[in-house]
Design a protein around this motif. Sequence first.
Motif, short mmCIF file in Angstrom:
data_model
loop_
_atom_site.label_atom_id
_atom_site.label_comp_id
_atom_site.label_asym_id
_atom_site.label_seq_id
_atom_site.Cartn_x
_atom_site.Cartn_y
_atom_site.Cartn_z
N GLY A 370 0.79 -1.22 0.00
CA GLY A 370 0.00 0.00 0.00
C GLY A 370 0.82 1.27 0.00
O GLY A 370 0.27 2.37 0.15
N GLU A 371 2.14 1.15 -0.21
CA GLU A 371 3.01 2.33 -0.14
C GLU A 371 2.99 3.18 -1.41
O GLU A 371 3.29 4.37 -1.39
N HIS A 372 2.69 2.59 -2.55
CA HIS A 372 2.65 3.26 -3.85
C HIS A 372 3.84 4.19 -4.06
O HIS A 372 3.70 5.39 -4.31
N VAL A 373 5.02 3.62 -3.96
CA VAL A 373 6.25 4.35 -4.25
C VAL A 373 6.42 4.45 -5.76
O VAL A 373 6.28 3.46 -6.48
N ILE A 374 6.72 5.65 -6.24
CA ILE A 374 6.85 5.87 -7.68
C ILE A 374 8.29 6.19 -8.06
O ILE A 374 9.14 6.46 -7.20
N GLY A 375 8.56 6.17 -9.36
CA GLY A 375 9.92 6.33 -9.87
C GLY A 375 10.58 7.62 -9.44
O GLY A 375 11.77 7.65 -9.08
N GLU A 376 9.85 8.72 -9.49
CA GLU A 376 10.42 10.02 -9.12
C GLU A 376 10.94 9.99 -7.68
O GLU A 376 12.01 10.54 -7.37
N GLU A 377 10.20 9.35 -6.77
CA GLU A 377 10.59 9.30 -5.37
C GLU A 377 11.84 8.45 -5.18
O GLU A 377 12.75 8.81 -4.42
N VAL A 378 11.91 7.33 -5.87
CA VAL A 378 13.06 6.45 -5.77
C VAL A 378 14.31 7.13 -6.31
O VAL A 378 15.38 7.10 -5.70
N GLU A 438 11.06 10.33 3.66
CA GLU A 438 10.73 11.75 3.63
C GLU A 438 9.88 12.10 2.40
O GLU A 438 9.02 12.97 2.45
N LYS A 439 10.09 11.38 1.29
CA LYS A 439 9.36 11.65 0.05
C LYS A 439 7.99 10.98 0.03
O LYS A 439 7.09 11.45 -0.66
N ASN A 440 7.83 9.86 0.74
CA ASN A 440 6.59 9.09 0.64
C ASN A 440 6.07 8.76 2.05
O ASN A 440 6.63 7.93 2.76
#
Length: 499
Positions: A370-378, A438-440
């Motif tokens: 359920g974290e929905h980490v996206i490319g920009e954040e990584v 910090e980003k997500n």
Amino acid sequence: MGIKAALSKPFAAFAVWQINKWKKNAVAAQEKVFKKLIRNAQATSFGRDHHFSEISSYLDFKKHVPVRDYEELKHYIERVVDGEPNVLWPGKPAYFAKTSGTTSGVKYIPISKESMPEHIKAARNALLTYIHETGKTDFVDGKMIFLQGSPVLKEHAGIQTGRLSGIVAHHVPNYLQKNRLPSYQTNSIDDWEEKVDAIVEETYKEDMRLISGIPPWVQMYFDKLSAKVGGKKIKDIFKNFSLFVYGGVNFEPYRARMEEVIGKKIDSIETYPASEGFIAYQDSQTDKGLLLLVDAGIFYEFIPSEEYFNENPTRLSLAEVELDKNYALILNTNAGLWGYSIGDTIKFVSKNPYKIIVSGRIKHYISAFGEHVIGEEVEHALLSVASQEGVEITEFTVAPQVNSINGELPYHEWFIEFAKAPTDPEAFRLKVDAALQEKNIYYFDLIEGKILQPLKIRNLQADAFRNYMREEGKLGGQNKVARLSNDRKIADALLKYIL
């Protein structure tokens, strides 16, 4: 200064004058494009099926035309591929751009006689805006190299078919043909490594001034080029090399290593071309945003990325977008793609003019918990820490590890090929994890709640990603490694390359 360089300045000034006309009236330009697209396609099979004759507004359009990806539009495209005219756009396509899809296998993207010139004009204008802003014209008088797919086209139902970059090679303006390398024969080599070797042989003594291509494959060319001449820096091989044009992936993960191999910082222009249309390009060296091409035969729609998989997601026109919000990009084009989800996510960084950054792929994310980490954040998490620590990244990808062993909490597994590894790997790992938290906020909550443990980094052998792409039959051309996956397919294939 040569004749071409001298003439390029007034040509650039005229092009920028034309661009500014629609740049300052982007919403009106989109409305004009929308009406023209609907009018021209009314008599097509798709237009009749979706009641184009009844459409007079964007609201009408949304009622009649659903959002579809390639798979959902495939039954129309297959009719076009079989040679039927007037299906998605009047007549037959001028070309099919053949691409590899992750779910659809081979994809055939139609390119019409109306859309093809827009690809060429956008590529040209990216260079002309650079000339107009900087006054730099020397690259025009030297050799230019475009690392691209084979220009050899095959006929399918009477329509020329090939890779987009190979199709575009047939439309390079005559005034650039003498400057352009590699030769047609070399460009036609199918095996990528053999092709790059041949390009090295053909170019290492030339006056190369502009180099264009996807960053990882340009890096491969530079590595082979340097090895050919005893480890020299690129700036010492090509003394007048001054401009790098790229697209397809974020350049930042490659910048440090590429500039080290080049031996100096170099101007670059980011472009956003796709088989479906040329969408945007960087029009200023002082601004990383890409100018959205609103007058190029494409009517854009935007879906808030968090709603994309909803049954009835919100669909917005250009006039309705907000800054710094992730949107799935939807295209309606003068090649007959309607409500077409290209699969990319973008963010607006400016609305005067409308400028975007590409933030990722709608299906390239991690949300195993359920974290929905996206490319920009990584990318931000890794590159911000790498910059602070003096670490250089060659390539990386991230996947979830759900089935951890010995009762461990699950985690995100990062596979990284370092050009310059961290001196303290453990500290580096924890800093990257903190940057991602910090980003997500969802990722932060999962770490804090002990649902996930901090990420783990797997240090890969040199050339691990090139070897993986070779095994997949995807070495070179427009192919690139997915930075994020919600499954373990890439991750499991890379396990054998862990140091």
